[in-house]
Write an enzyme that holds these catalytic residues in place. Structure first.
Site: not given
Ligand code: AMP
Length: 202
Positions: A13, A85, A119, A153, A164
């Site tokens: 996104k 959220r 990532r 991260r 998450r």
């Protein structure tokens, strides 16, 4: 135009918000980025929420968002990436503004985990790469764009990601039925996902 992009971690996104905001000449507001860029007294508290995979308190993120959307680059509209959220945030947003379109970028948990574990981000220019999928850096650990170091991260570890994703399914997905959201398949090439989103926005 005011848009909301919703999707689980690694759905792309942020990538799509980046591409589409440039095409439409509107702002891209990533609440995750706003929080990661906080400095001063609040930083330690905010980092601790993020690093453990927890949402920061609603009143804090609402305050930050309210300050951001009055900036000049938001005059023609914006894409909200990472907000709302949960239902509390969605209802608060209803009190502030109307939204033109809510787009869900759908990927499976399996794909999400694969993408997130691979990532890597550039510490200098912020470019995002993926060692598992694409774009893969030409030289491992080095940014193709600026030569900066690529790092993972802190919240992209297995424990935080599990939390998450749980929050995404339990809290964030509720906002999809709150709005008349439209779903696109996020497990396609980046270009095809962009095309599908643009078709919806026509
Ligand atoms: P993201 O970059 O969107 O994955 O967000 C990273 C982290 O920032 C999240 O895991 C949360 O800890 C925090 N965060 C981002 N957006 C929100 C929000 N709308 N409400 C609460 N916490 C948020």
């Amino acid at each position: 135009m005011r848009l909301i992009f919703v999707g689980p971690q690694g759905s792309g996104k942020g990538t799509q918000a980046d591409i589409i905001s440039k095409k439409l000449k509107i702002a891209h507001i990533s609440t995750g980025d706003l929080l990661r860029n906080i400095s001063g007294g609040l930083k330690e508290e905010v980092d601790s929420y993020i690093d453990h995979g927890n949402l920061v308190p609603d009143d804090l993120i609402l305050r930050i968002l309210n300050e951001r959307i009055i900036e000049k680059d938001c005059d023609e509209g914006f894409i909200l990436d990472g907000f709302p959220r949960n239902l509390v945030q969605a209802k608060e947003l209803d009190n502030i503004m109307d939204v033109d379109e809510v787009i869900e970028i759908d990927v499976s948990d399996k794909e999400s985990v694969k993408r997130i574990s691979g990532r890597r981000g550039c510490v200098s220019c912020g470019a995002i790469f993926n060692v598992e999928t694409s774009p893969r850096p030409i030289t491992p650990g080095v940014c193709d764009r600026c030569g900066g170091d690529l790092t993972q991260r802190k919240d992209d570890n297995e424990t935080a990601l599990k939390k998450r994703l749980e929050t995404y399914h339990k809290e964030t997905k509720k906002i999809l039925s709150h709005y008349k959201s439209v779903k696109v398949n996020g497990e396609q090439d980046i270009e095809k996902v962009t095309e599908d989103i643009l078709k919806i926005l026509k």
